[in-house]
Design a protein around this motif. Structure first.
Motif, PDB file in Angstrom:
ATOM      1  N   GLU B 125       0.792  -1.138   0.149  1.00  0.00           N
ATOM      2  CA  GLU B 125       0.034  -0.123  -0.019  1.00  0.00           C
ATOM      3  C   GLU B 125       0.937   1.422   0.148  1.00  0.00           C
ATOM      4  OE1 GLU B 125      -2.875  -0.053   3.178  1.00  0.00           O
ATOM      5  OE2 GLU B 125      -4.101  -1.644   2.148  1.00  0.00           O
ATOM      6  N   THR B 126       1.927   1.126   0.774  1.00  0.00           N
ATOM      7  CA  THR B 126       2.715   2.472   0.849  1.00  0.00           C
ATOM      8  C   THR B 126       3.547   2.662  -0.300  1.00  0.00           C
ATOM      9  OG1 THR B 126       3.184   1.853   3.173  1.00  0.00           O
ATOM     10  CG2 THR B 126       4.542   3.405   2.255  1.00  0.00           C
ATOM     11  N   SER B 129       1.387   4.168  -2.937  1.00  0.00           N
ATOM     12  CA  SER B 129       0.682   5.484  -2.631  1.00  0.00           C
ATOM     13  C   SER B 129       1.034   6.668  -3.695  1.00  0.00           C
ATOM     14  CB  SER B 129       1.199   5.884  -1.350  1.00  0.00           C
ATOM     15  OG  SER B 129       2.420   6.055  -1.124  1.00  0.00           O
ATOM     16  N   GLN B 132      -1.490   7.357  -6.291  1.00  0.00           N
ATOM     17  CA  GLN B 132      -2.683   8.243  -6.144  1.00  0.00           C
ATOM     18  C   GLN B 132      -2.936   9.235  -7.131  1.00  0.00           C
ATOM     19  OE1 GLN B 132      -1.726   8.942  -1.963  1.00  0.00           O
ATOM     20  NE2 GLN B 132      -3.765   8.371  -1.254  1.00  0.00           N
ATOM     21  N   PRO B 138      -4.781   3.635  -2.267  1.00  0.00           N
ATOM     22  CA  PRO B 138      -3.924   2.427  -1.909  1.00  0.00           C
ATOM     23  C   PRO B 138      -4.524   1.377  -0.828  1.00  0.00           C
ATOM     24  CG  PRO B 138      -2.620   4.535  -1.667  1.00  0.00           C
ATOM     25  CD  PRO B 138      -4.118   4.904  -2.311  1.00  0.00           C
TER      26      PRO B 138
END
Lengths: 187, 233
Positions: B125-126, B129, B132, B138
């Motif tokens: 997820e990081t 990011s 985005q 994420p």
């Protein structure tokens, strides 16, 4: 992207994972698996974008350490291995299958389905997988083709036929891909 | 089916955050390829074994299993090198390539065995990011992984149910024809299920618009609550 698309993407990632439970036949370094069936179906049923994402999600599942490859394989190790090229080709293969499927959607039949699945599910997979295999193993192109492509042609042809038959029937029963309709045909 | 390659232990390696282990893995692999020589590669092998077996106390079977998965391939590398370069050169260069790949595979296995799936998802997820900008959320990736994991047993169960129903009607249960005949109802059922599930998720607010999460303002305290220092005396 709607929640429904997310659910479809997750569904086909899971389908590909479950197909990994079908016992694989080992032929040298590259196993024959049922998982490319998941690649073909994801593209044929979901279309290019969602098919790509489904297989990308599947690779995320592999990378975070879930044993979703044949024989309980998984983890980051496989991305350093000889079959990494095949794995990385899957999202793109699904995207190509999906693109051809979407493009021919209004006149989709078994022939178009076969074309999409053979071009995307076989040609693209080999086009990426075999050079990577040759690079990692330091093989000559001829040897790489004979170990990385030839043993799989029969199996992949059967899978393409199965995927095409299924895709045509699923399109009739529950079409997921939507083509923008012409205004004249709208009720 | 055990749904993770994670091996629980209480060790510093397990406690180390997942991103740090992945960083070490990435840097290590670059170093191994740039400084490819016997001392470096053997040092790497020793370090991986020390960290994996000594510090993290993983069972040797975990590492042996991963090594066995690539054994064919490593043997092929060695054979090809010997055939191309002759004995001396081939054993030297080929051996180096084999050990280097073995180190990478084992290191990746150690990282996988010492990081929980949830930690890895958090790292993913990081890493995602920056996407985005392209409209990717994420947090959705965590949802996707969870959904996919939930679908795996559902798939197996639905497939078994359809196969039973067809066997009860005297249909074939093996072979490609049976596969196609099971696959169509299975896929349609699952697509319907996915649609229903998505509606349920939407009803619970999963389709909330993609705005940056606003930090909730701290509730203003009157005068000074007991035990908490007021922001402005």
């Amino acid at each position: 992207m709607k929640t429904r698309d997310l659910a479809y993407v997750a569904l086909f990632a899971a389908l590909t994972a479950v197909l990994g439970l079908v016992p694989a036949i080992n032929v040298g370094p590259v196993p024959i698996t049922a998982q490319t069936l998941g690649v073909m179906l994801a593209g044929s049923v979901l279309g290019a974008r969602r098919g790509f994402l489904a297989l990308a999600l599947f690779l995320v599942l592999v990378a975070v350490g879930l044993p979703v490859l044949p024989g309980g394989g998984g983890g980051l190790a496989v991305f350093a291995g000889p079959t990494a090229g095949y794995l990385f080709s899957w999202p793109f293969a699904a995207a190509v299958v999906g693109a051809i499927t979407e493009w021919t959607w209004n006149r989709y039949n078994l022939a178009w389905a076969l074309l999409a699945n053979v071009v995307g599910g076989i040609v693209v997979v080999y086009a990426v997988g075999v050079p990577v295999l040759a690079l990692v193993l330091d093989l000559s192109p001829g040897v790489a083709l004979s170990t990385g492509a030839a043993p799989f042609l029969v199996g992949d042809a059967i899978k393409a036929v199965v995927a095409s038959v299924v895709a045509v029937q699923v399109r009739r029963a529950y079409p997921v891909i939507e083509r923008p309709r012409r205004a004249a045909t709208a009720p | 089916m055990t749904l993770a390659l994670y091996v629980p232990r209480a060790s510093p390696v397990h406690r180390a955050p997942a991103w740090s282990e992945l960083l070490v893995l990435a840097v290590g692999s670059v170093v191994l390829f740039v400084l490819s020589s016997w001392p470096v590669v053997l040092g790497g092998l020793a370090a991986v074994l020390l960290v994996g077996l000594g510090v993290a106390r993983l069972p040797a079977a975990v590492l042996v299993g991963q090594a066995r998965a690539v054994a064919w391939f490593l043997a092929a590398v060695l054979v090809v090198h010997v055939l191309v370069d002759g004995w001396r050169e081939g054993l030297h260069d080929g051996g180096l390539a084999v050990v280097r790949l073995l180190v990478l595979v084992l290191a990746a296995a150690v990282v996988t065995a010492t990081c929980r799936v949830s930690e890895m998802v958090a790292v993913v997820e990081t890493v995602c990011s920056p996407l985005q900008v392209l409209g990717v959320r994420p947090a959705r990736i965590g949802l996707l992984v969870a959904l996919a994991l939930r679908f795996v047993p559902v798939l197996g169960e639905r497939a078994a149910r359809i196969r039973e129903a067809q066997a009860a009607r005297g249909g074939a249960t093996r072979g490609p024809r049976a596969l196609a005949r099971t696959a169509v109802p299975l896929l349609v059922q699952l697509l319907v299920l996915a649609h229903t599930l998505a509606e349920a998720l939407d009803a619970r607010g999963a389709d909330a618009p993609a705005e940056p999460v606003r930090r909730r303002r701290r509730p203003r305290r009157r005068a000074s609550a007991p035990g908490t220092p007021s922001p402005r005396p």
